[in-house]
Design a protein around this motif. Structure first.
Motif, PDB file in Angstrom:
ATOM      1  N   ARG A   1      13.092  12.920 -16.789  1.00 29.07           N
ATOM      2  CA  ARG A   1      12.038  13.719 -17.389  1.00 29.07           C
ATOM      3  C   ARG A   1      11.082  14.205 -16.307  1.00 29.07           C
ATOM      4  N   GLY A   2      10.354  15.276 -16.586  1.00 31.75           N
ATOM      5  CA  GLY A   2       9.320  15.737 -15.673  1.00 31.75           C
ATOM      6  C   GLY A   2       9.695  17.021 -14.988  1.00 31.75           C
ATOM      7  N   LYS A   3       9.090  17.278 -13.838  1.00 33.46           N
ATOM      8  CA  LYS A   3       9.227  18.552 -13.151  1.00 33.46           C
ATOM      9  C   LYS A   3      10.655  18.839 -12.724  1.00 33.46           C
ATOM     10  N   ARG A   4      11.393  17.795 -12.280  1.00 35.20           N
ATOM     11  CA  ARG A   4      12.764  18.026 -11.833  1.00 35.20           C
ATOM     12  C   ARG A   4      13.644  18.469 -12.984  1.00 35.20           C
ATOM     13  N   ALA A   5      13.443  17.837 -14.154  1.00 31.90           N
ATOM     14  CA  ALA A   5      14.234  18.209 -15.311  1.00 31.90           C
ATOM     15  C   ALA A   5      13.856  19.606 -15.773  1.00 31.90           C
ATOM     16  N   ALA A   6      12.564  19.905 -15.755  1.00 32.95           N
ATOM     17  CA  ALA A   6      12.107  21.206 -16.201  1.00 32.95           C
ATOM     18  C   ALA A   6      12.613  22.324 -15.301  1.00 32.95           C
ATOM     19  N   ALA A   7      12.815  22.028 -14.023  1.00 31.74           N
ATOM     20  CA  ALA A   7      13.246  23.038 -13.080  1.00 31.74           C
ATOM     21  C   ALA A   7      14.655  23.515 -13.330  1.00 31.74           C
ATOM     22  N   LYS A   8      15.444  22.756 -14.083  1.00 33.13           N
ATOM     23  CA  LYS A   8      16.839  23.093 -14.323  1.00 33.13           C
ATOM     24  C   LYS A   8      16.995  24.072 -15.493  1.00 33.13           C
ATOM     25  N   HIS A   9      15.938  24.264 -16.249  1.00 30.56           N
ATOM     26  CA  HIS A   9      16.039  25.149 -17.435  1.00 30.56           C
ATOM     27  C   HIS A   9      15.694  26.572 -17.067  1.00 30.56           C
TER      28      HIS A   9
ATOM     29  N   ALA B   1       3.175  12.190  -9.729  1.00 32.27           N
ATOM     30  CA  ALA B   1       2.798  13.566  -9.400  1.00 32.27           C
ATOM     31  C   ALA B   1       3.967  14.528  -9.597  1.00 32.27           C
ATOM     32  N   HIS B   2       5.203  14.020  -9.534  1.00 34.85           N
ATOM     33  CA  HIS B   2       6.385  14.842  -9.749  1.00 34.85           C
ATOM     34  C   HIS B   2       6.801  14.846 -11.224  1.00 34.85           C
ATOM     35  N   GLY B   3       5.949  14.335 -12.078  1.00 36.58           N
ATOM     36  CA  GLY B   3       6.250  14.323 -13.503  1.00 36.58           C
ATOM     37  C   GLY B   3       7.288  13.299 -13.908  1.00 36.58           C
TER      38      GLY B   3
ATOM     39  N   GLU C   1       0.822  -1.204   0.000  1.00 33.95           N
ATOM     40  CA  GLU C   1       0.000   0.000   0.000  1.00 33.95           C
ATOM     41  C   GLU C   1       0.858   1.256   0.000  1.00 33.95           C
ATOM     42  N   MET C   2       1.945   1.259   0.752  1.00 32.20           N
ATOM     43  CA  MET C   2       2.848   2.408   0.705  1.00 32.20           C
ATOM     44  C   MET C   2       3.544   2.492  -0.651  1.00 32.20           C
ATOM     45  N   ALA C   3       3.794   1.336  -1.262  1.00 30.26           N
ATOM     46  CA  ALA C   3       4.393   1.336  -2.604  1.00 30.26           C
ATOM     47  C   ALA C   3       3.440   1.980  -3.620  1.00 30.26           C
ATOM     48  N   PHE C   4       2.141   1.719  -3.472  1.00 25.88           N
ATOM     49  CA  PHE C   4       1.162   2.370  -4.357  1.00 25.88           C
ATOM     50  C   PHE C   4       1.246   3.890  -4.196  1.00 25.88           C
ATOM     51  N   GLY C   5       1.327   4.339  -2.948  1.00 26.06           N
ATOM     52  CA  GLY C   5       1.454   5.771  -2.691  1.00 26.06           C
ATOM     53  C   GLY C   5       2.735   6.330  -3.274  1.00 26.06           C
ATOM     54  N   ALA C   6       3.809   5.549  -3.200  1.00 25.99           N
ATOM     55  CA  ALA C   6       5.093   5.988  -3.761  1.00 25.99           C
ATOM     56  C   ALA C   6       4.982   6.178  -5.272  1.00 25.99           C
ATOM     57  N   MET C   7       4.335   5.246  -5.951  1.00 26.95           N
ATOM     58  CA  MET C   7       4.176   5.374  -7.404  1.00 26.95           C
ATOM     59  C   MET C   7       3.327   6.586  -7.758  1.00 26.95           C
ATOM     60  N   ASP C   8       2.298   6.842  -6.965  1.00 23.78           N
ATOM     61  CA  ASP C   8       1.466   8.037  -7.194  1.00 23.78           C
ATOM     62  C   ASP C   8       2.312   9.301  -7.077  1.00 23.78           C
ATOM     63  N   ALA C   9       3.190   9.341  -6.071  1.00 25.06           N
ATOM     64  CA  ALA C   9       4.019  10.526  -5.858  1.00 25.06           C
ATOM     65  C   ALA C   9       5.033  10.715  -6.978  1.00 25.06           C
TER      66      ALA C   9
ATOM     67  N   ARG D   1       8.538   8.991 -14.183  1.00 25.87           N
ATOM     68  CA  ARG D   1       7.951   7.723 -14.634  1.00 25.87           C
ATOM     69  C   ARG D   1       8.442   6.555 -13.783  1.00 25.87           C
ATOM     70  N   VAL D   2       7.554   5.582 -13.614  1.00 20.78           N
ATOM     71  CA  VAL D   2       7.890   4.316 -12.963  1.00 20.78           C
ATOM     72  C   VAL D   2       7.866   3.238 -14.049  1.00 20.78           C
ATOM     73  N   PRO D   3       8.966   2.523 -14.282  1.00 21.83           N
ATOM     74  CA  PRO D   3      10.223   2.525 -13.520  1.00 21.83           C
ATOM     75  C   PRO D   3      11.357   3.290 -14.207  1.00 21.83           C
ATOM     76  N   GLN D   4      11.084   3.971 -15.344  1.00 23.68           N
ATOM     77  CA  GLN D   4      12.170   4.577 -16.111  1.00 23.68           C
ATOM     78  C   GLN D   4      13.000   5.554 -15.289  1.00 23.68           C
ATOM     79  N   ASP D   5      12.335   6.343 -14.454  1.00 19.96           N
ATOM     80  CA  ASP D   5      13.045   7.321 -13.628  1.00 19.96           C
ATOM     81  C   ASP D   5      13.239   6.840 -12.190  1.00 19.96           C
ATOM     82  N   VAL D   6      12.220   6.212 -11.643  1.00 20.23           N
ATOM     83  CA  VAL D   6      12.282   5.696 -10.267  1.00 20.23           C
ATOM     84  C   VAL D   6      11.613   4.316 -10.218  1.00 20.23           C
TER      85      VAL D   6
END
Length: 360
Positions: free
Chosen positions: A352-360, A271-273, A260-268, A275-280
């Motif tokens: 990819r996602g919000k973290r990558a976009a934040a660097k530009h 939410a940060h833009g 159940e916590m793993a489900f929450g982790a995937m949602d998060a 991908r599972v599992p490509q990024d995390v």
């Protein structure tokens, strides 16, 4: 007004005498056939059982208690019926108990059990059951101490918070945690986070020890920043992952102490833009039914809940009958690789996602 049939809701309860007359045997023979105590020829036993079934005979537990006889009832004490894992255990226990021609009583305590409850629950269950199974992740030490003084046969299922002289049947949480992290290491991950569950169960701590064992064996020190607290609920997994992803050097993989916590982790992660599992990558523990239905399907450690439940029932029956018993049994978990774990991202490549976009 029509006459009520024997054994119907409007008639007096069916007695041993009624069953004896129907089967054409003595009351003593009926008693032996139904209790399983004393010799009865198989043909006679079958005739008695058929008569009891036809008449709708139900044993009078109160009378058996007064005679000091076995009730052929097993009690299960739980305190979290909302848990998917606990419900699966109860289902497996029910099947195992029925296989021994016994009945099951379930008592759900909505509070964490402490020594102050001893005069209530224990006395009720002691009077109704031949023995007790405890599926109680939230047990106070004082309650365990009190149980150790009891003469009633009992077995703890999946308990590992403290050492106890009581018999325990459980999964090997530490080894399972080690397998989860070894799977991630083999995929090339080195920044591996752990999200722990409630501290009072003991299971989360054992899984965390396995996490540390695997990292140490790989020559990696445990980074305290990568160890987050949860409570076994999906929301806590979401919140813990949000904090982990906000680190200057976030993890590339997350091992959550339950599904159940793993489900929450995937949602998060999403939410940060990311991908599972490509990024995390994300891996859980338990393999509850939903693990194979979420997207992506969750990699996890499958607890052998049926085997654990059957072994607990067998151990309790050995103690009830005075047969040779064992003190502890542990069952290994099975690694189930699905879609939520994959190779670690290439070093230096921004996700990819919000973290990558934040660097530009």
């Amino acid at each position: 007004m029509p006459e009520a049939k024997l054994g119907s809701a409007d008639a007096a309860p069916v007695t041993l005498q009624n069953v004896a007359e129907q089967a054409g045997v003595s009351v003593m023979t009926v008693s032996r056939a139904l209790s399983g105590e004393g010799y009865v020829a198989e043909k006679t036993r079958a005739r008695v059982l058929a008569a009891a079934s036809e008449l709708g005979y139900s044993p009078n537990i109160s009378a058996k208690m007064m005679r000091g006889s076995r009730t052929n009832v097993i009690g299960v004490l739980v305190n979290d019926l909302q848990s998917t894992v606990i419900n699966e255990i109860i289902g497996a226990v029910s099947v195992a108990v029925r296989a021994h021609n016994m009945d099951l009583i379930i008592y759900n305590s909505i509070e964490e059990l402490g020594s102050s409850t001893r005069s209530g629950i224990n006395q009720i269950m002691r009077g109704l059951c031949d023995g007790l199974l405890f599926i109680l992740p939230r047990l106070k030490d004082g309650y365990i101490d009190m149980l150790e003084q009891s003469s009633l046969p009992m077995v703890l299922i999946n308990y590992c918070r403290t050492e106890t002289t009581l018999p325990v049947v459980r999964g090997d949480n530490r080894m399972g945690g080690r397998e989860a992290v070894n799977h991630l290491l083999q995929l090339g991950h080195r920044r591996i986070a752990f999200i722990g569950g409630s501290a009072h169960t003991g299971q989360s701590q054992e899984r965390q020890r396995g996490y540390a064992d695997a990292l140490k064996a790989a020559g990696i020190s445990v980074d305290k920043q990568l160890v987050a607290a949860g409570d076994f609920g999906q929301l806590s997994g979401f919140q813990a992952t949000g904090k982990l992803l906000a680190l200057a050097e976030p993890p590339t993989a997350i091992f959550a102490a339950n599904d159940e916590m793993a489900f929450g982790a995937m949602d998060a992660v999403r939410a940060h833009g990311l991908r599972v599992p490509q990024d995390v990558s994300v891996i859980g523990f338990d393999d509850i039914p939903a693990a194979s239905h979420v997207h992506p399907k969750l990699s996890t450690l499958r607890q052998p809940l049926t085997a654990i439940s059957e072994a607990a029932v067998q151990e309790l029956l050995r103690r009830i009958t005075g047969a040779d018993a064992q003190q502890r049994a542990e069952f290994p978990s099975q690694l189930v690789v699905r879609e939520s774990t994959g190779p670690a991202p290439v070093a230096g490549k921004a996700p990819r996602g919000k973290r990558a976009a934040a660097k530009h």
